[in-house]
Design an enzyme around this catalytic site. Structure first.
Site, short mmCIF file in Angstrom:
data_model
loop_
_atom_site.label_atom_id
_atom_site.label_comp_id
_atom_site.label_asym_id
_atom_site.label_seq_id
_atom_site.Cartn_x
_atom_site.Cartn_y
_atom_site.Cartn_z
N LYS A 1 -17.93 1.54 21.11
CA LYS A 1 -18.01 0.80 22.37
C LYS A 1 -19.19 1.24 23.23
O LYS A 1 -19.83 2.25 22.98
CB LYS A 1 -16.69 0.92 23.13
CG LYS A 1 -15.60 -0.02 22.58
CD LYS A 1 -14.36 -0.03 23.45
CE LYS A 1 -13.36 -1.08 22.96
NZ LYS A 1 -12.08 -1.00 23.69
N ARG B 1 -7.79 2.92 17.14
CA ARG B 1 -8.25 1.61 16.66
C ARG B 1 -9.72 1.75 16.29
O ARG B 1 -10.55 2.12 17.13
CB ARG B 1 -8.06 0.58 17.78
CG ARG B 1 -8.46 -0.84 17.41
CD ARG B 1 -8.17 -1.77 18.58
NE ARG B 1 -8.46 -3.17 18.27
CZ ARG B 1 -9.66 -3.72 18.42
NH1 ARG B 1 -10.68 -3.00 18.86
NH2 ARG B 1 -9.84 -4.99 18.11
#
Lengths: 270, 221
Positions: free
Chosen positions: A205, A239
């Site tokens: 991210k 995740r």
């Protein structure tokens, strides 16, 4: 938790697993690598072309149906904020609703309850789905996250969701700037102390990208560093785009913590 | 209130180097322009910083800035009240420009607006606000095709010293386009009444991060 994007345009894989065949190949591969959960999503998080319910289901439903048939024992989560979509996908065999936009559809907990499915209770600062954070201010970001996710979890229990199917997710980068996300990661222990299992969705991210000034392709090591820290502090579900690498990191963290034994115990012991 | 100069600067938190972190130098041009136009207000007897805020309010000289809510560590023991961040950007610019004279901070909330108490002498206004946050695909609010034209009309008003045009900004369209500056510009138009600047120049008009940034200066009389 392996990310399976049934999307043509998600930020990292850019359509590599778009289409039922490609998504199922990905699922077979991540399960072979050791993933316990596959998380199937049909709408990218960033703003862009509208993906309505019909299109979301067109992308995701056949993947969930086929994955359920091929892998009866794997946990299938569906990444959606729409209660109606979650309803159809749970009927098709999904085990958990990954409501990563943080409860924007008030009916989603009732859907999970009706199907006996689990629910990911996430924090996106009440931002609308698929919007970017813009000059978001928190007096205490971790307190805000905890209030939000615990509130969602308690509401879910009240709505009849099975308590052992609920996890909380601070939702890295969602409704947060990179410093907010780093603080949430630094204070993972505060989230763990709520007693709810903590999911971390950190893979490649922007907060990693902004620490390093690197694009998504070059964010693996940064993601793994964050994963190791979060695991050490008690987070339970990760995740990830990179299953094998993440599992190796988690295995070493578990061994250091004393929670897992050696796979080989020969060195100096023969 | 006798306004003798107005400086227009963006309300981008990344103007403040401590907020921008390692990429601060990439926007030195924007920051320098904002500091330069703020310095033009030093001829005034008092500077009033006006910025959009969630709730209207007024703060005195002792108020100070903090960007802690953006995750930036607070400066050691700030004395006085902490300003809302948009006014904090103005306070930081006053400091960066070397202003140590009297100042007030006005948070421009929703209408109806109150007029600040008049003071003797010339007042310089530092107006903090920017255009649409929907100028590009990567913009905070993603692309809206109306944004470029909307911002172009603001740029024309700033370059032409036209407060009437600022007063005519459509508040609903401004909200749609995530234009943070609209309330403060409309407030300025009301505060100026019939006054018109004698000179006006627009130093910056760009949308490098998808947000319309303007730096401009108006002088009166």
């Amino acid at each position: 938790m392996a990310i399976v994007n049934a999307t043509p345009d998600s930020f990292y894989d850019r359509g590599r697993t778009y289409g039922v065949g490609a998504a199922l190949d990905r699922i077979d591969q991540v399960i072979a690598e050791g993933a316990a959960i596959v998380d199937v999503g049909g709408v990218k998080a960033a703003p862009g072309g509208d993906v309505d319910e019909t299109e979301e289901l067109r992308r995701v439903l056949p993947v969930v149906e086929a994955a359920r048939e091929r892998h009866p024992d794997v946990v299938i989560t569906v990444d959606t904020w729409r209660a109606s979509v979650a309803d159809t996908l749970c009927a098709a065999g999904a085990d958990v609703i990954n409501d990563s936009w943080g409860g924007t559809d008030p009916d989603i907990a009732a859907v999970a309850a009706r199907h006996g499915a689990g629910l990911v209770c996430a924090h996106a600062g009440w931002q609308s789905p698929r919007t970017r954070p813009h000059r978001v201010w928190y007096d205490d970001v971790v307190a805000h996250v905890i209030d939000h996710v615990v509130g969602l979890a308690e509401r879910a229990v009240a709505a009849g969701v099975r308590p052992d199917g609920i996890v909380i997710d601070p939702a890295h980068d969602f409704g947060k700037n990179s410093r907010h996300t780093l603080e949430v990661t630094r204070r993972t222990g505060d989230l763990v102390a709520t007693g709810w299992p903590v999911l971390m969705a950190m893979s490649r991210k922007d907060f990693v990208g902004e620490v390093l000034d690197l694009p998504p392709d070059d964010r693996l090591e940064g993601t793994l560093a964050a994963s190791a820290i979060a695991a050490w502090l008690g987070a339970r579900v990760f995740r990830t785009h990179d299953v094998a690498a993440t599992l190796r990191v988690l295995a070493v963290v578990s061994a250091i913590a004393g929670d897992a034994d050696l796979k080989l115990g020969r060195r100096g012991l023969a | 209130m006798r306004i003798n100069a107005v400086a227009f600067v963006p309300s981008a938190p990344l103007l403040v180097p401590a907020v921008a972190g390692g990429s601060a130098a990439l926007d030195d041009d924007l920051r320098s322009a904002a500091v330069d136009v703020t310095r033009r207000l030093h001829e005034s007897d008092e500077i009033i910083v006006a910025a959009p805020t969630d709730h209207a309010g007024e703060w005195g000289s002792e108020a100070t800035w903090s960007f802690a809510g953006f995750g930036v560590p607070r400066r050691p023991s700030p004395a006085g009240a902490v300003l809302p961040w948009s006014l904090g950007i103005g306070a930081w610019l006053l400091e960066a420009s070397g202003w140590s004279g009297p100042r007030r901070y006005l948070g421009i909330g929703a209408e109806p607006w109150s007029t600040p108490a008049a003071t003797a002498g010339n007042v310089g206004l530092l107006v903090v606000g920017d255009g649409s946050s929907r100028r590009t695909e990567k913009a905070p609010g993603h692309l809206d095709d109306r944004a470029a034209g909307f911002d172009a009309s603001i740029a024309r008003a700033l370059a032409g010293g036209d407060p009437v045009a600022l007063g005519r900004i459509d508040p609903e369209l401004a909200t749609d386009l995530m234009c943070a500056g609209a309330p403060v510009w409309r407030w300025l138009a009301a505060a100026l009444g019939d006054d018109r600047p004698t000179t006006a120049d627009l130093l910056v008009d760009d949308a490098r991060y998808g947000v319309g940034y303007f730096v401009a200066g108006w002088r009166f009389g």
